[in-house]
Design a protein around this motif. Structure first.
Motif, short mmCIF file in Angstrom:
data_model
loop_
_atom_site.label_atom_id
_atom_site.label_comp_id
_atom_site.label_asym_id
_atom_site.label_seq_id
_atom_site.Cartn_x
_atom_site.Cartn_y
_atom_site.Cartn_z
N CYS A 5 -20.26 8.04 -17.04
CA CYS A 5 -20.79 6.75 -17.50
C CYS A 5 -19.76 5.87 -18.19
O CYS A 5 -20.02 4.69 -18.44
N ALA B 213 -27.02 5.30 -16.97
CA ALA B 213 -26.97 6.77 -16.97
C ALA B 213 -28.11 7.34 -17.79
O ALA B 213 -28.76 8.32 -17.39
N PRO C 24 -23.20 0.67 -17.49
CA PRO C 24 -23.19 2.00 -16.88
C PRO C 24 -23.73 3.09 -17.80
O PRO C 24 -24.35 4.05 -17.33
N VAL C 25 -23.51 2.96 -19.10
CA VAL C 25 -24.05 3.93 -20.05
C VAL C 25 -25.57 3.81 -20.10
O VAL C 25 -26.30 4.81 -20.07
#
Length: 326
Positions: free
Chosen positions: A313, A263, A259-260
């Motif tokens: 994130c 993002a 997710p990071v």
């Protein structure tokens, strides 16, 4: 320098290990180098995030927008700030051979651990391999410091594994940042892994390269300080687990960072990577600052989209308040 020319390869194999990050150069509102901000970023990266080494004044660092004297000053600042904390590799890339050698000698003089030199733009493509061999051989003869090669599509070509294997025989050529398809860097690892350390800039491939290719160094880009915080050192964690042979745990932690990564990827304007990363730094509480021409700044709408993605994130942040990012 802590080694002699003849010991450069052995010293590098014993010491160039772990996670190395390519430093962004913070510029003030007046576009001067923010020396205090640079020092604080380096302290945070090495002490709080556990980053092992720093790549200074490369493409991430906007070397193309800096004078030779500013590049030399950035070398000095980095050596001073990493003392007792981490190692340095100084980018001496330039189209002018005299500038490359001048920067290389300065890096050696001020106590850098290594230098890196990007494959140059070539305007004629006859006997390209011989041209490149002579280019790196000439630089290597002028200094004792360990030299990392660097091949990237920005040069307009990629150095072949066979050429890099030949260059690996040069006494003080010690490593390569090989920004190429995986099949090429795997082949070079097979050919020359006994003489130079091979690495690439892709953080997402780093774990697999430890496990499958036996790599010891991530050399290097900005993820080590963009996807980690003092309270959330997942890249450091999965790296250490992989080195310890706990591959399943390492994979789980690496994948938890998706997710990071997403993002960052989905909010980064294609033509504004430096400005985007500097704004993300500010959201993390680091010193980002402005970019220099010809690079472009983010619009307010782009900042808002980045800020929203950052907040959702999943990066864990320490209790200290974030630096204000407008």
């Amino acid at each position: 320098m802590k080694y002699t020319r003849k010991d450069a390869k052995a010293y590098t194999r014993a010491n160039m290990k772990g996670i190395w990050a390519a430093a962004l150069t913070p510029f003030t509102s007046s576009l001067a180098i923010d020396e205090d901000g640079f020092r604080e970023n380096i302290r945070h990266w090495t002490e709080d995030l556990g980053i092992d080494g720093l790549f200074i004044a490369g493409k991430q660092g906007e070397f193309f927008a800096m004078s030779v004297e500013e590049r030399k000053r950035s070398f000095e600042l980095a050596v001073e700030a990493t003392a007792g904390r981490g190692q340095t590799i100084m980018s001496c890339s330039d189209q002018n051979m005299d500038v490359v050698i001048d920067l290389a000698r300065h890096a050696q003089k001020v106590g850098a651990d290594y230098i890196v030199v990007h494959a140059p733009l070539l305007h004629f493509f006859k006997a390209q391999d011989e041209t490149l061999y002579e280019y790196y051989r000439t630089i290597a003869e002028q200094v004792d410091i360990g030299i990392a090669l660097w091949s990237h599509p920005d040069s307009g070509y990629l150095m072949s594994p066979q050429l890099c294997n030949r260059l690996a025989d040069i006494e003080n050529v010690v490593a390569i940042k090989y920004s190429v398809p995986r099949a090429m860097y795997a082949e070079l690892t097979r050919l020359a892994g006994d003489r130079i350390l091979v690495s690439t800039a892709s953080e997402e491939e780093w774990l697999d390269n430890i496990v499958e290719l036996g790599w010891q160094v991530y050399l290097c880009s900005s993820p080590p300080y963009l996807i980690q915080t003092a309270a959330d050192r997942r890249m450091r964690e999965y790296t250490d687990l992989a080195f310890a042979g706990e591959v399943e745990k390492a994979h789980a932690i690496r994948d938890s960072l998706n997710p990071v990564r997403e993002a960052l990827r989905t909010t980064r304007p294609a033509e504004k990577p430096h400005a985007h990363q500097k704004y993300w730094q500010e959201l993390l509480g680091q010193v980002g600052g402005r970019v220099r021409a010809p690079l472009l700044e983010l619009t307010e709408a782009e900042k808002a989209a980045t800020r929203a993605a950052f907040e959702s994130c999943g990066l864990q942040r320490a209790g200290a308040p974030l630096a204000k990012a407008g």
